[in-house]
Design a protein around this motif. Sequence first.
Motif, PDB file in Angstrom:
ATOM      1  N   UNK A  42       0.828  -1.210   0.000  1.00 29.69           N
ATOM      2  CA  UNK A  42       0.000   0.000   0.000  1.00 29.69           C
ATOM      3  C   UNK A  42       0.859   1.256   0.000  1.00 29.69           C
ATOM      4  N   UNK A  43       1.926   1.245   0.794  1.00 29.68           N
ATOM      5  CA  UNK A  43       2.815   2.402   0.824  1.00 29.68           C
ATOM      6  C   UNK A  43       3.548   2.585  -0.505  1.00 29.68           C
ATOM      7  N   UNK A  44       3.865   1.468  -1.151  1.00 29.53           N
ATOM      8  CA  UNK A  44       4.544   1.557  -2.454  1.00 29.53           C
ATOM      9  C   UNK A  44       3.651   2.231  -3.492  1.00 29.53           C
ATOM     10  N   UNK A  45       2.401   1.801  -3.575  1.00 26.85           N
ATOM     11  CA  UNK A  45       1.485   2.418  -4.535  1.00 26.85           C
ATOM     12  C   UNK A  45       1.222   3.883  -4.200  1.00 26.85           C
ATOM     13  N   UNK A  46       1.123   4.185  -2.909  1.00 23.10           N
ATOM     14  CA  UNK A  46       0.899   5.578  -2.503  1.00 23.10           C
ATOM     15  C   UNK A  46       2.087   6.457  -2.857  1.00 23.10           C
ATOM     16  N   UNK A  47       3.297   5.964  -2.606  1.00 18.81           N
ATOM     17  CA  UNK A  47       4.499   6.727  -2.958  1.00 18.81           C
ATOM     18  C   UNK A  47       4.624   6.898  -4.466  1.00 18.81           C
ATOM     19  N   UNK A  48       4.303   5.850  -5.225  1.00 15.60           N
ATOM     20  CA  UNK A  48       4.368   5.941  -6.680  1.00 15.60           C
ATOM     21  C   UNK A  48       3.347   6.949  -7.204  1.00 15.60           C
ATOM     22  N   UNK A  49       2.144   6.967  -6.619  1.00 13.34           N
ATOM     23  CA  UNK A  49       1.112   7.926  -7.011  1.00 13.34           C
ATOM     24  C   UNK A  49       1.584   9.355  -6.752  1.00 13.34           C
ATOM     25  N   UNK A  50       2.166   9.588  -5.594  1.00 14.01           N
ATOM     26  CA  UNK A  50       2.658  10.929  -5.252  1.00 14.01           C
ATOM     27  C   UNK A  50       3.814  11.337  -6.153  1.00 14.01           C
ATOM     28  N   UNK A  51       4.728  10.390  -6.413  1.00 10.57           N
ATOM     29  CA  UNK A  51       5.872  10.698  -7.264  1.00 10.57           C
ATOM     30  C   UNK A  51       5.441  11.026  -8.689  1.00 10.57           C
ATOM     31  N   UNK A  52       4.476  10.276  -9.209  1.00 11.14           N
ATOM     32  CA  UNK A  52       3.979  10.553 -10.564  1.00 11.14           C
ATOM     33  C   UNK A  52       3.360  11.951 -10.645  1.00 11.14           C
ATOM     34  N   UNK A  53       2.614  12.328  -9.617  1.00 11.80           N
ATOM     35  CA  UNK A  53       2.030  13.670  -9.606  1.00 11.80           C
ATOM     36  C   UNK A  53       3.082  14.756  -9.527  1.00 11.80           C
ATOM     37  N   UNK A  54       4.147  14.524  -8.741  1.00 17.93           N
ATOM     38  CA  UNK A  54       5.221  15.518  -8.627  1.00 17.93           C
ATOM     39  C   UNK A  54       5.966  15.681  -9.946  1.00 17.93           C
ATOM     40  N   UNK A  55       6.272  14.551 -10.609  1.00 21.74           N
ATOM     41  CA  UNK A  55       6.967  14.620 -11.891  1.00 21.74           C
ATOM     42  C   UNK A  55       6.099  15.320 -12.925  1.00 21.74           C
ATOM     43  N   UNK A  56       4.806  15.032 -12.910  1.00 12.82           N
ATOM     44  CA  UNK A  56       3.894  15.678 -13.856  1.00 12.82           C
ATOM     45  C   UNK A  56       3.823  17.179 -13.612  1.00 12.82           C
ATOM     46  N   UNK A  57       3.809  17.587 -12.350  1.00 10.66           N
ATOM     47  CA  UNK A  57       3.744  19.019 -12.037  1.00 10.66           C
ATOM     48  C   UNK A  57       5.017  19.744 -12.455  1.00 10.66           C
ATOM     49  N   UNK A  58       6.157  19.054 -12.443  1.00 11.07           N
ATOM     50  CA  UNK A  58       7.405  19.680 -12.878  1.00 11.07           C
ATOM     51  C   UNK A  58       7.556  19.669 -14.397  1.00 11.07           C
ATOM     52  N   UNK A  59       6.981  18.678 -15.054  1.00 17.77           N
ATOM     53  CA  UNK A  59       7.119  18.571 -16.508  1.00 17.77           C
ATOM     54  C   UNK A  59       6.168  19.505 -17.237  1.00 17.77           C
ATOM     55  N   UNK A  60       5.010  19.787 -16.663  1.00 17.55           N
ATOM     56  CA  UNK A  60       4.010  20.628 -17.333  1.00 17.55           C
ATOM     57  C   UNK A  60       4.530  22.028 -17.665  1.00 17.55           C
ATOM     58  N   UNK A  61       5.141  22.772 -16.712  1.00 21.46           N
ATOM     59  CA  UNK A  61       5.673  24.102 -17.092  1.00 21.46           C
ATOM     60  C   UNK A  61       6.769  24.014 -18.142  1.00 21.46           C
ATOM     61  N   UNK A  62       7.611  22.963 -18.064  1.00 24.71           N
ATOM     62  CA  UNK A  62       8.671  22.812 -19.058  1.00 24.71           C
ATOM     63  C   UNK A  62       8.099  22.573 -20.449  1.00 24.71           C
ATOM     64  N   UNK A  63       7.070  21.718 -20.532  1.00 28.92           N
ATOM     65  CA  UNK A  63       6.454  21.450 -21.830  1.00 28.92           C
ATOM     66  C   UNK A  63       5.802  22.706 -22.394  1.00 28.92           C
ATOM     67  N   UNK A  64       5.136  23.474 -21.532  1.00 29.23           N
ATOM     68  CA  UNK A  64       4.500  24.718 -21.972  1.00 29.23           C
ATOM     69  C   UNK A  64       5.532  25.713 -22.478  1.00 29.23           C
ATOM     70  N   UNK A  65       6.655  25.823 -21.770  1.00 32.72           N
ATOM     71  CA  UNK A  65       7.718  26.747 -22.182  1.00 32.72           C
ATOM     72  C   UNK A  65       8.329  26.325 -23.517  1.00 32.72           C
ATOM     73  N   UNK A  66       8.632  25.035 -23.658  1.00 30.38           N
ATOM     74  CA  UNK A  66       9.229  24.545 -24.900  1.00 30.38           C
ATOM     75  C   UNK A  66       8.274  24.716 -26.084  1.00 30.38           C
ATOM     76  N   UNK A  67       6.987  24.398 -25.861  1.00 30.81           N
ATOM     77  CA  UNK A  67       6.010  24.525 -26.936  1.00 30.81           C
ATOM     78  C   UNK A  67       5.849  25.974 -27.370  1.00 30.81           C
ATOM     79  N   UNK A  68       5.748  26.875 -26.410  1.00 30.59           N
ATOM     80  CA  UNK A  68       5.590  28.292 -26.736  1.00 30.59           C
ATOM     81  C   UNK A  68       6.832  28.813 -27.459  1.00 30.59           C
ATOM     82  N   UNK A  69       7.996  28.397 -27.009  1.00 28.31           N
ATOM     83  CA  UNK A  69       9.236  28.845 -27.638  1.00 28.31           C
ATOM     84  C   UNK A  69       9.335  28.335 -29.070  1.00 28.31           C
ATOM     85  N   UNK A  70       8.984  27.067 -29.292  1.00 27.49           N
ATOM     86  CA  UNK A  70       9.042  26.488 -30.631  1.00 27.49           C
ATOM     87  C   UNK A  70       8.072  27.197 -31.579  1.00 27.49           C
TER      88      UNK A  70
END
Length: 280
Positions: free
Chosen positions: A55-83
Amino acid sequence: MQTFIRTACEKHRLLLVMTIGATITLKILAMAPPLLLGKIVDSLNDADHTTLRTLLFFTAAFTLAGCIQSMTTPLQTLLLSKLVQRIVMDASIHWMARLMGKDFSQFGTWRIGQFIKSVERGITAHEQLLMFFVTTGFPLCLEFLIVAGAFWYMGGAWVFCALAGLGGCYLYATHRIIRWRRKHIDAVNDQEDELSATLVNTLRAGKSIKLERAERTALQPLNRAFERYANAAVTVAGSGGLLSAAKILFISLSTGGLNYPVSPQGQRVPGPWPAHRCNA
């Protein structure tokens, strides 16, 4: 559009690859939280056979996926706008260079308001096309291949082929509707250009109009331009409703097709039948 894509591949190759990579990563990460949340819910429902570590493994994986997604979203927006802005900037510089190379006599016949509105609409349209290709078009091709592999692995190849055929019919119908309403879009664009030109000319002659106290007479062409634009916009909105109707129909038919369960051997099993009759 092909020119823009070729320009992106030739002059901005690294930026294009980084933008597409960030977009694909975001789409993959978007699927992770729902799957992990389902695992967490299943683990809580089956608490007798689930360890705390799982249960802790799935919970940690869920949290980690959300954190990575939150960090990747601004980068993708910046790269797309720049391109997109780099490509549109290069195209705009090229357009203006060709424009200033025109003959001297043509500069006296231009209607500035109409010209500016046309350029603005063209730049906006190209920005939207580029964003669609990077964020939707290319990833959609990959998603199509992934879904095809998933259906084939689960033994539902015939379901996928049926849905793909239905999707092809939907694309053809949408293409025909777009071709049919092209004249409506051209009409509203022409009326928009005419309205901008009339508005600029009216405001430019504002002092003369006020001196002659001819406000009512001077505003009549502008009012008629407003009326023609409104009528054209209503026609475009009405014909655009057919696109929404085609989309709703496709979703309804495809969802209905997926309601037939598929066995591992790829045989259709009607859903409403009881389990003992299916086994028989």
